[in-house]
Design a protein around this motif. Structure first.
Motif, PDB file in Angstrom:
ATOM      1  N   SER A 209      48.419  44.704  41.321  1.00 17.28           N
ATOM      2  CA  SER A 209      48.142  43.866  40.157  1.00 17.28           C
ATOM      3  C   SER A 209      49.424  43.230  39.624  1.00 17.28           C
TER       4      SER A 209
ATOM      5  N   SER B  96      37.139  34.999  36.664  1.00 17.75           N
ATOM      6  CA  SER B  96      36.921  36.423  36.409  1.00 17.75           C
ATOM      7  C   SER B  96      37.517  37.275  37.519  1.00 17.75           C
ATOM      8  N   GLY B  97      37.517  36.775  38.780  1.00 11.32           N
ATOM      9  CA  GLY B  97      38.105  37.533  39.889  1.00 11.32           C
ATOM     10  C   GLY B  97      39.588  37.749  39.682  1.00 11.32           C
ATOM     11  N   PHE B  98      40.300  36.687  39.301  1.00 10.55           N
ATOM     12  CA  PHE B  98      41.736  36.807  39.050  1.00 10.55           C
ATOM     13  C   PHE B  98      41.990  37.730  37.860  1.00 10.55           C
ATOM     14  N   GLU B  99      41.230  37.523  36.791  1.00  9.90           N
ATOM     15  CA  GLU B  99      41.448  38.331  35.588  1.00  9.90           C
ATOM     16  C   GLU B  99      41.235  39.818  35.848  1.00  9.90           C
ATOM     17  N   SER B 100      40.180  40.152  36.587  1.00 12.00           N
ATOM     18  CA  SER B 100      39.903  41.566  36.847  1.00 12.00           C
ATOM     19  C   SER B 100      40.956  42.168  37.773  1.00 12.00           C
ATOM     20  N   THR B 101      41.459  41.358  38.727  1.00 12.84           N
ATOM     21  CA  THR B 101      42.448  41.873  39.675  1.00 12.84           C
ATOM     22  C   THR B 101      43.812  42.046  39.031  1.00 12.84           C
TER      23      THR B 101
ATOM     24  N   LYS C 183      31.428  49.192  48.417  1.00 11.70           N
ATOM     25  CA  LYS C 183      30.330  49.101  47.449  1.00 11.70           C
ATOM     26  C   LYS C 183      29.470  50.358  47.487  1.00 11.70           C
TER      27      LYS C 183
END
Length: 285
Positions: free
Chosen positions: A192, A215-220, A279
């Motif tokens: 991160s 959202s992908g970038f933010e969560s990563t 998953k």
């Protein structure tokens, strides 16, 4: 104190503060004292009702429980000091993300039987007393190392406390703990931080980052908001395991880069498809 159970929290950040909030909720007779080398943290913890009183290390003999929630490079020093001051029936536990160095340093201590080496797998990217949350530990795993070195009566009391605040218990030896946590936590934080570094260096315009961050970038990149003061000592203490995990991670990144350069799209698809198994693993959690 008559009919009161006295808890001392050393380090009034996210983890220490969250323990204080849960203890207040679950233990009606608890009185909570706070120790922190940051005077502002002490005042904020009092203002927020996280602790009942300020204290110093000279007051440790009053404590029935001591929770050490400071950066891991300071934990060994603090634990040695605390164990030298407690009464014979006090229980001490730390919450650090590394365990081997701590367990090794305390293995011959006269009060080792009073100490429990724990690591609650819980947290957020935020720090300080304001980050403390009620129920942070609910249904989270608490890893306990070398439980056999803790007196049984103290084990029982500590396990009841952890159960009362909703934690699951897992037992592990310190070396195995540090190996597994390097992959499951320490590597995630490095990834991160380095993703954030790469984007900041390339995207000089902060407005572009703000507008285009999905959202992908933010969560990563979420974990890149974590405290460097906490994480630098963790990486130092677990250097060997973290370097091994990093080497394997970098090899996978290099392999993916090669597949893309050579336009081996079927291999890329297969690699991602095989990784989709994560998953199935995480959905059980």
């Amino acid at each position: 104190m008559e009919n009161k159970e006295v808890f001392f929290i050393i380090g009034l950040g996210l983890i220490g503060g969250s323990f204080a909030l849960d203890i207040k909720t679950k233990c009606e007779n608890a009185v909570i004292y706070g120790i922190d080398n940051d005077e502002q943290h002490l005042h904020k913890a009092l203002d927020l009702g996280i602790i009942d009183h300020k204290a110093t290390f000279e007051d440790i003999a009053l404590a029935d429980w001591i929770i050490v929630a400071v950066p891991v490079d300071k934990t060994v020093v603090v634990l040695n000091d605390v164990l030298g001051k407690i009464h014979n029936n006090a229980i001490v536990f730390d919450v650090g993300s590394t365990k081997f160095e701590i367990c090794e340093a305390l293995k011959s201590h006269d009060k080792r039987r009073n100490f429990i080496a724990t690591h609650p797998i819980a947290g957020t990217e935020f720090s300080g007393p304001e980050a403390a949350l009620t129920n942070l530990f609910l249904e989270k795993t608490n890893i306990i190392c070398e439980v056999e070195k803790t007196a049984f009566v103290f084990q029982e009391k500590a396990l009841q406390l952890f159960k009362d605040i909703g934690m699951r218990i897992r037992y592990m030896d310190p070396l195995s703990h540090d190996k597994h946590i390097a992959y499951m936590s320490h590597l995630s934080h490095i990834s991160s931080f380095m993703l954030g570094k790469t984007v900041i260096e390339e995207e000089k315009n902060q407005r572009d980052i703000f507008d285009m961050a999905g959202s992908g970038f933010e969560s990563t990149v979420r974990l890149a908001k974590s405290s460097p003061a906490m994480w630098t000592p963790i990486f130092k203490q677990n250097k060997e395991q973290v370097v091994k995990a990093l080497s394997e991670y970098i090899a996978n990144l290099e392999n993916f880069k090669t597949l893309l350069e050579e336009e081996r799209l079927e291999d890329i698809y297969t690699t991602m498809q095989e990784t989709n198994r994560i998953k199935e693993i995480l959905i059980k959690k």
